[in-house]
Design a protein around this motif. Structure first.
Motif, short mmCIF file in Angstrom:
data_model
loop_
_atom_site.label_atom_id
_atom_site.label_comp_id
_atom_site.label_asym_id
_atom_site.label_seq_id
_atom_site.Cartn_x
_atom_site.Cartn_y
_atom_site.Cartn_z
N VAL A 148 7.85 -6.54 3.50
CA VAL A 148 7.13 -7.80 3.44
C VAL A 148 7.47 -8.51 2.13
CG1 VAL A 148 4.88 -8.89 3.69
CG2 VAL A 148 5.23 -6.60 4.59
N THR A 149 7.69 -9.79 2.23
CA THR A 149 7.94 -10.59 1.03
C THR A 149 6.72 -11.47 0.77
OG1 THR A 149 10.30 -10.62 1.46
CG2 THR A 149 9.46 -12.30 -0.04
N ALA A 150 6.28 -11.51 -0.48
CA ALA A 150 5.14 -12.34 -0.86
C ALA A 150 5.61 -13.43 -1.82
CB ALA A 150 4.08 -11.49 -1.54
N ARG A 151 5.05 -14.61 -1.66
CA ARG A 151 5.31 -15.70 -2.60
C ARG A 151 4.11 -16.63 -2.54
NH1 ARG A 151 9.27 -16.42 1.22
NH2 ARG A 151 10.90 -15.85 -0.27
N GLU A 152 4.14 -17.68 -3.34
CA GLU A 152 3.04 -18.64 -3.34
C GLU A 152 3.18 -19.58 -2.15
OE1 GLU A 152 5.20 -18.35 -6.03
OE2 GLU A 152 3.98 -16.91 -7.12
N PHE A 153 2.28 -19.60 -1.20
CA PHE A 153 1.22 -18.63 -0.99
C PHE A 153 1.29 -18.19 0.45
CE2 PHE A 153 -0.41 -21.00 -4.61
CZ PHE A 153 -0.88 -19.98 -5.42
N PHE A 200 -6.44 0.11 1.08
CA PHE A 200 -5.06 0.12 0.56
C PHE A 200 -4.71 -1.18 -0.15
CE2 PHE A 200 -0.60 -1.06 1.16
CZ PHE A 200 0.04 0.05 0.63
N THR A 201 -4.10 -1.04 -1.31
CA THR A 201 -3.54 -2.20 -2.00
C THR A 201 -2.24 -1.80 -2.68
OG1 THR A 201 -5.70 -3.21 -2.44
CG2 THR A 201 -3.90 -3.93 -3.83
N ALA A 202 -1.20 -2.59 -2.48
CA ALA A 202 0.05 -2.42 -3.23
C ALA A 202 0.24 -3.70 -4.03
CB ALA A 202 1.22 -2.19 -2.29
N LEU A 203 0.32 -3.58 -5.34
CA LEU A 203 0.41 -4.75 -6.22
C LEU A 203 1.80 -4.86 -6.82
CD1 LEU A 203 -1.04 -7.03 -7.94
CD2 LEU A 203 -1.45 -5.23 -9.63
N ALA A 204 2.40 -6.03 -6.71
CA ALA A 204 3.72 -6.25 -7.29
C ALA A 204 3.66 -7.44 -8.25
CB ALA A 204 4.75 -6.53 -6.19
N LYS A 205 4.19 -7.24 -9.44
CA LYS A 205 4.26 -8.34 -10.41
C LYS A 205 5.32 -9.34 -9.97
CE LYS A 205 2.71 -5.59 -14.32
NZ LYS A 205 3.09 -4.90 -15.58
N ALA A 206 5.32 -10.48 -10.60
CA ALA A 206 6.29 -11.54 -10.27
C ALA A 206 7.70 -10.99 -10.32
CB ALA A 206 6.15 -12.70 -11.23
N ALA A 207 8.46 -11.27 -9.25
CA ALA A 207 9.87 -10.87 -9.16
C ALA A 207 10.08 -9.36 -9.15
CB ALA A 207 10.70 -11.51 -10.26
N GLU A 208 9.00 -8.61 -8.89
CA GLU A 208 9.15 -7.15 -8.78
C GLU A 208 8.72 -6.71 -7.39
OE1 GLU A 208 7.35 -5.04 -12.00
OE2 GLU A 208 8.39 -6.22 -13.52
N SER A 209 8.83 -5.41 -7.14
CA SER A 209 8.43 -4.91 -5.84
C SER A 209 7.52 -3.70 -6.01
CB SER A 209 9.65 -4.55 -5.00
OG SER A 209 10.43 -3.60 -5.66
N LEU A 260 6.64 -3.92 -0.50
CA LEU A 260 6.26 -5.29 -0.82
C LEU A 260 7.22 -5.85 -1.86
CD1 LEU A 260 4.17 -7.65 -0.69
CD2 LEU A 260 3.01 -6.53 -2.60
N GLU A 261 7.85 -6.96 -1.52
CA GLU A 261 8.74 -7.62 -2.47
C GLU A 261 8.09 -8.93 -2.89
OE1 GLU A 261 12.76 -7.34 -1.79
OE2 GLU A 261 13.31 -8.94 -3.16
N ASN A 262 7.92 -9.08 -4.17
CA ASN A 262 7.30 -10.30 -4.67
C ASN A 262 8.39 -11.28 -5.09
OD1 ASN A 262 5.89 -12.31 -5.92
ND2 ASN A 262 4.59 -10.95 -7.12
N ALA A 263 8.56 -12.33 -4.30
CA ALA A 263 9.56 -13.35 -4.60
C ALA A 263 8.91 -14.54 -5.29
CB ALA A 263 10.25 -13.80 -3.31
N GLY A 264 7.70 -14.36 -5.74
CA GLY A 264 6.96 -15.47 -6.34
C GLY A 264 7.01 -15.45 -7.86
N ALA A 265 6.24 -16.36 -8.44
CA ALA A 265 6.23 -16.53 -9.89
C ALA A 265 4.95 -15.98 -10.51
CB ALA A 265 6.40 -18.00 -10.25
N THR A 266 4.12 -15.35 -9.68
CA THR A 266 2.91 -14.73 -10.19
C THR A 266 2.68 -13.45 -9.39
OG1 THR A 266 0.55 -15.08 -10.67
CG2 THR A 266 1.39 -16.00 -8.60
N GLU A 267 1.77 -12.58 -9.83
CA GLU A 267 1.62 -11.32 -9.11
C GLU A 267 0.89 -11.50 -7.79
OE1 GLU A 267 -0.38 -8.57 -11.61
OE2 GLU A 267 -2.28 -9.65 -11.62
N HIS A 268 1.28 -10.65 -6.84
CA HIS A 268 0.69 -10.67 -5.51
C HIS A 268 0.47 -9.23 -5.06
CE1 HIS A 268 1.24 -14.97 -5.00
NE2 HIS A 268 2.53 -14.86 -5.26
#
Ligand SMILES: [Cu+2]
Length: 121
Positions: free
Chosen positions: A39-44, A79-88, A62-70
């Motif tokens: 899954v890719t996350a971005r705003e929003f 369950f929660t998986a947290l990825a910082k901006a541009a991280e997975s 989870l791949e975070n393609a955004g500019a803030t954490e998701h």
């Protein structure tokens, strides 16, 4: 007679090895491995926002393609998986068959569109 024995034994061993290999492969396909979701996350938004998986263990990448954490949250699995901006990030959850909502639990993100549906069968 002796020659025949020498020939038959190695062939039998080969056949058994082939069988064992085939069985092992089948067992792996049937599933202790479970489903892996990407899954890719971005705003929003999440991409895709509609996911499906087999009941049991589900690994979320989870791949975070955004500019803030998701994050990727499923309440029913706690369950929660947290990825910082541009991280997975990745994690494993276990779910029975059913339909579940997933969303980003960062304040305001779900309301802005970061939610989707996970169908488990
Ligand atoms: Cu978010």
């Amino acid at each position: 007679m002796k020659r025949l024995t020498w020939l038959v034994v190695p062939l039998a061993a080969l056949a058994m090895a082939a069988c064992a290999g085939g069985d092992g492969g089948d067992a792996g396909d049937d599933g202790p491995e479970g489903t892996e979701l990407h899954v890719t996350a971005r705003e929003f938004a999440f991409e895709p926002s509609s996911l499906s998986a087999s009941a049991g263990e589900i690994t979320v990448q989870l791949e975070n393609a955004g500019a803030t954490e998701h994050d990727f949250t499923v309440d029913e699995a706690n369950f929660t998986a947290l990825a910082k901006a541009a991280e997975s990030a990745s994690g494993t959850l276990t779910l029975e068959a059913g339909t579940y909502a997933f969303y980003c639990s960062i304040p305001g993100h779900r309301e802005s569109g970061m939610e989707g549906t996970l169908t488990v069968s």
